[in-house]
Structures are given as C-alpha cells and as structure tokens.
Design an enzyme around this catalytic site. Structure first.
Site, PDB file in Angstrom:
ATOM      1  N   ARG A  32       0.817  -1.217   0.000  1.00 32.03           N
ATOM      2  CA  ARG A  32       0.000   0.000   0.000  1.00 32.03           C
ATOM      3  C   ARG A  32       0.856   1.275   0.000  1.00 32.03           C
ATOM      4  NH1 ARG A  32      -1.845   4.009  -0.083  1.00 32.03           N
ATOM      5  NH2 ARG A  32      -3.880   4.845   0.466  1.00 32.03           N
ATOM      6  N   LYS A  33       2.081   1.171   0.386  1.00 35.63           N
ATOM      7  CA  LYS A  33       2.999   2.323   0.453  1.00 35.63           C
ATOM      8  C   LYS A  33       2.351   3.516   1.154  1.00 35.63           C
ATOM      9  CE  LYS A  33       5.959   1.107  -3.441  1.00 35.63           C
ATOM     10  NZ  LYS A  33       5.194   0.107  -4.203  1.00 35.63           N
ATOM     11  N   PHE A  34       2.012   3.305   2.412  1.00 37.87           N
ATOM     12  CA  PHE A  34       1.427   4.381   3.222  1.00 37.87           C
ATOM     13  C   PHE A  34       2.436   5.518   3.332  1.00 37.87           C
ATOM     14  CE2 PHE A  34      -0.699   0.518   4.689  1.00 37.87           C
ATOM     15  CZ  PHE A  34      -2.031   0.910   4.577  1.00 37.87           C
TER      16      PHE A  34
END
Ligand code: S5P
Length: 469
Positions: free
Chosen positions: A292-294
């Site tokens: 998700r690459k927050f």
C-alpha cells in the site's frame, strides 16, 4: 614518514584530539581509541601545518572547486581555498525553507570538478552522501582527502564506486609515531591495531543463524516461512481482475513464500476476495503482503490501513511504508492494533530518477532499526551487487531486505522500472526477490515462478553456505 606528518600526530595527541583507552561508540561498541578533531581550529599552527600537508598531498589532483564536509573540515577547506586561490563551495546541513532553498552554497559551473575534504574516514558512508549532494548540484567528484584514515578498507570501498581516497595519516602512522615517542604503550598499541584491522562489516550470518537472533515475531515468521518453504520468491500480483488474480495465485502458490498485492488495482474486489486469498495462503503456506505504500500523517494512514473498502489491516500481515512523513506514521499504522502487523520501509526504489538520497536511506534505516517490533525490514534496490552490499551493511541481521525490480530476461519496462538480475540482488544481500511481470506477463506463470524460485533459491543457498562458514 614526513616530519610534518609526525608533528601533526604529536600535536593532535597533545591537544587531546587523539585519545587512547576505552571509549563507547555511538553504535554501542567499545573502541580502544577516540579521535575528535573539532577543536583543531583553535590551534592556528596546527591548521597551518594541515593546510600545507593537504596542499602537497593533492598536487596531482585536478579540480575546479573545493569543499569540506561540515563542520570540522569546512574551515580547513576554506584555508586551502585561500592558499590555492581556488573557489570554495559548501553543502548546507539543512535546506533553507525560505529564499533560494539551495543545498550547495557558492558559485560554480555545471560539470566542474569538486575536491572533497574531510577530517576522518571510518566506513566511507558519509563520503557517499557528500559526493551525491555535489553530483546532484551538477559537480563532478573524483577525489576525497581525509586527514586521518581510521577505516578498515575505506579506500577500497570508495574505489569500487569510482572515487579516489588520499589520506594524510593512517592509524598505523599514529601508532608508529606515538609508540616511538613513548606516548603509547605496546599493549594498547596492539589493541588499537587489531581494532582497525577488523572488517567494519559485521560477520554475515546464514538465515538460520539470524533467525536465532531475531525477536520480532512477524520477522521470525518471514524467516521461518522462507526456510520451511525453501523459497525466497515474493510474487507481485499486479493484475486487475479477481479471476486472473486467483488463477495465477493458485498456479504459482507452491513456488512462493509470500504474495504481494496492490489491492486497489483490482476492479471487481468483493467480500469473497479476502477469504479466497487467505484460503490459498493456507493451502500453499505463503504469507500476505499488501504494497500500500502508506505515506501520510499518522491519523490518516490509520484509517487507510484499518477502514475503507479494503480493511487492509484485517488480512495483510505485512505492508509497505514510506517514511517521508516521519516516524509517527509507524504509530499511526501499528499502534493500538489487536492483531500483530509489520511494515517494510522503502529505503531505496527501483524507479529511474527517484528522489531518494543516500541521506534519506540512512535516516529511514535508523528509524527502522529503533522500531524492530513493527519493522521487519526494508525495500531496497541498487545498481549492482556492490551497491546493494553497501545498503545491506547498514541493515541489522534481524531485519530483512526485499528487492523488487528483478527480472531474468529484461532490463527495464520503458516506464522507468530498472531491473537487476536475480544473482546480483541475492549476491548483494537481498533476502528475498519481488517479481511481478517476469512471472505474471509470461505465457505460463507456474513455469516462470518455478524458474525464479529455483534461481533465487540457488543463489540464496550458495550465499547462505558461504556465510555459515
Ligand atoms: O522500488 C520499488 C518498490 C516496489 S514495492 N520498485 C518496485 O517495482 N516495487 C513494486 O514491485 C512495484 O510496485 C511492483 O508491484 C513490483 C515490481 O513489479 P515488476 O512487474 O516490475 O516485477
């Protein structure tokens, strides 16, 4: 040894810039000596000697501007600049929020060559950061001059990336001068010499040895799954419909130890997606990783992780995290969770022209090291095995390095993706490879997955056998 060098060593010892005994280092390790050159600026005679030594040592170097790495080397570079009538530039420690926002102060022309001066070299890592800043500003760097070389193999490390190191004195020089003058006893001298002659790289361990040293349960789970499944392949399953997703996953499940999803790509995501995914994970014994690459503030990422259509926290044990918004993102994501979850921090990216710098990478790893309970490791990349080794050396043995941008047959995708070979990734120190289109865009994903699994595992096994020795 030149008399000026001998005098320099004696002077540094006299003013307490070189100390011997037992000292605790930042890393927690103890060292039989301590070098701190910050106070030399208060001794004009010593500075004069240093500048004249620098001048003679660099007589064969070609450069248009000079810089010194702040703070200690900057005044030395300034003196040398006056002496040689060569312009000085310097790197700001922080970029100003107002005005020009420039990182390098001073005037220079694009393509000019910059000589970099520093007081010490230990591992060489801070030299890469300095060179990168100069290169990003359009300067070229060939040579570094350091006052004291206290490294194990600093000049070799720099040479591998195309830089030359000139050092004025080494630790061996210091020992020689100080023992001759009776200022250092033989026992301590041999301790000092043993200390610098040890490789900085920690002895590499096999994955089973590392597992024994690893406490974080979710990091242990990753290591155990790799060893049990005899696979270090992560499938990056970036497809847009559920049917293809599960067809490929069912066919490749036996070969992988983890599947990496981008769940927001799936256009027909429904309530049965998660149970089906978990069902296959159990059937084939693999883990689930949502990429998700927050990257937002803690309060927002908490909602992105736990709520919305996908409720990622409920089914993905591992997620990717960008540290650009600072450490609090980890509290936002992993604080107050009922189930254990863990992150992989993006330390370097495979995308061409990405904005990650050496300094950023180091800072990300520093945060990750202090948060091992919720950080299982890092996503990284490199131009070749040597470059990846430099990255791996910064990462503790109880955390993992995962590497995307790996392909057996292609060098790139025309959209900025840069591929490495499986062998370079593993030889450099990647613990697992992340492969997407190399498998999913092939005619037979099951066969390709096996091919990647076999080559990844073969490279990994032979590295592990070497390390275990
Ligand atoms: O730097 C990165 C980080 C990641 S997580 N470069 C990447 O390519 N990735 C991801 O790895 C990317 O989002 C994609 O899901 C996968 C690579 O896919 P491939 O098809 O190029 O192998």
């Amino acid at each position: 040894m030149k008399i000026e060098k001998q005098n320099l060593i004696l002077d540094l010892h006299r003013i307490g810039a070189l100390k011997f005994g037992e000292f605790k280092l930042k890393s927690g390790a103890s060292s039989p000596f301590y070098i701190d050159l910050r106070s030399i600026i208060s001794y004009p005679e010593i500075v004069k000697n240093i500048v004249s030594l620098l001048k003679s040592e660099i007589s064969n170097c070609k450069f248009d501007v000079i810089t010194g790495i702040p703070y200690t080397a900057l005044p030395l570079a300034a003196q040398l600049s006056l002496e040689l009538n060569t312009p000085l530039v310097y790197q700001r420690k922080e970029v100003k929020a107002y005005g020009t926002g420039k990182l390098i102060e001073g005037h220079f022309k694009q393509g000019q060559t910059c000589l970099i001066i520093d007081d010490l070299i230990t591992t060489g890592e801070s030299k890469f950061e300095a060179a990168e800043a100069m290169e990003q500003a359009g300067l070229t760097v060939h040579d570094f001059v350091c006052l004291i070389d206290r490294s194990y193999n600093g000049s070799e490390v720099l040479a591998k990336q195309g830089y030359q190191l000139i050092s004025i004195v080494t630790v061996a020089d210091m020992i020689e001068v100080l023992t001759t003058k009776g200022l250092l006893d033989a026992q301590l001298a041999s301790k000092v010499s043993d200390f610098v002659n040890q490789p900085v790289e920690k002895p590499q361990l096999s994955l089973s040895q590392r597992l024994r040293e690893t406490k974080a349960p979710l990091t242990r789970k990753l290591m155990e799954t790799i060893l049990r499944k005899k696979s270090n392949l992560i499938l990056s399953l970036d497809v847009e419909d559920t049917k293809t997703f599960f067809e490929i996953l069912d066919a490749t499940g036996p070969e992988i130890f983890m599947v990496k999803t981008h769940v927001d790509i799936i256009k027909d995501f429904r309530g049965d997606f998660v149970p089906r995914l978990k069902g296959l994970a159990e059937k084939y014994d693999f883990l689930i990783f949502e990429d998700r690459k927050f990257a937002d503030i803690g309060s927002t990422v908490r909602k992105q992780f736990r709520s919305g259509v996908h409720r990622i926290a409920e089914w993905a044990e591992y997620v990717t995290v960008h540290m650009i918004a600072g450490e609090a993102i980890l509290d936002g994501l992993f604080g107050d969770l009922e189930v254990p979850r863990s992150g992989f921090l993006l330390a370097r990216m495979s995308a061409k022209g990405n904005l990650i710098s050496e300094t950023y990478t180091r800072q990300v790893i520093e945060i990750g090291k202090s948060r091992k309970a919720c950080v299982s490791g890092y996503i990284g990349h490199g131009v070749n095995a040597e470059d990846i080794k430099r990255l791996r050396n910064k990462i503790p043995q109880d955390q993992l390095l995962l590497m995307p941008g790996v392909n057996l047959d292609s060098g790139g995708d025309g959209l900025g993706q840069q591929y490495l070979s499986v062998e370079s990734a593993i030889e450099g120190g990647a613990d697992a490879i992340i492969v997407g289109r190399g498998i999913i865009a092939s005619e037979n994903p099951a066969i390709e997955a096996k091919r990647y699994r076999d080559s990844g595992w073969k490279a990994f096994k032979s590295r592990d056998e070497q390390y275990a020795k």
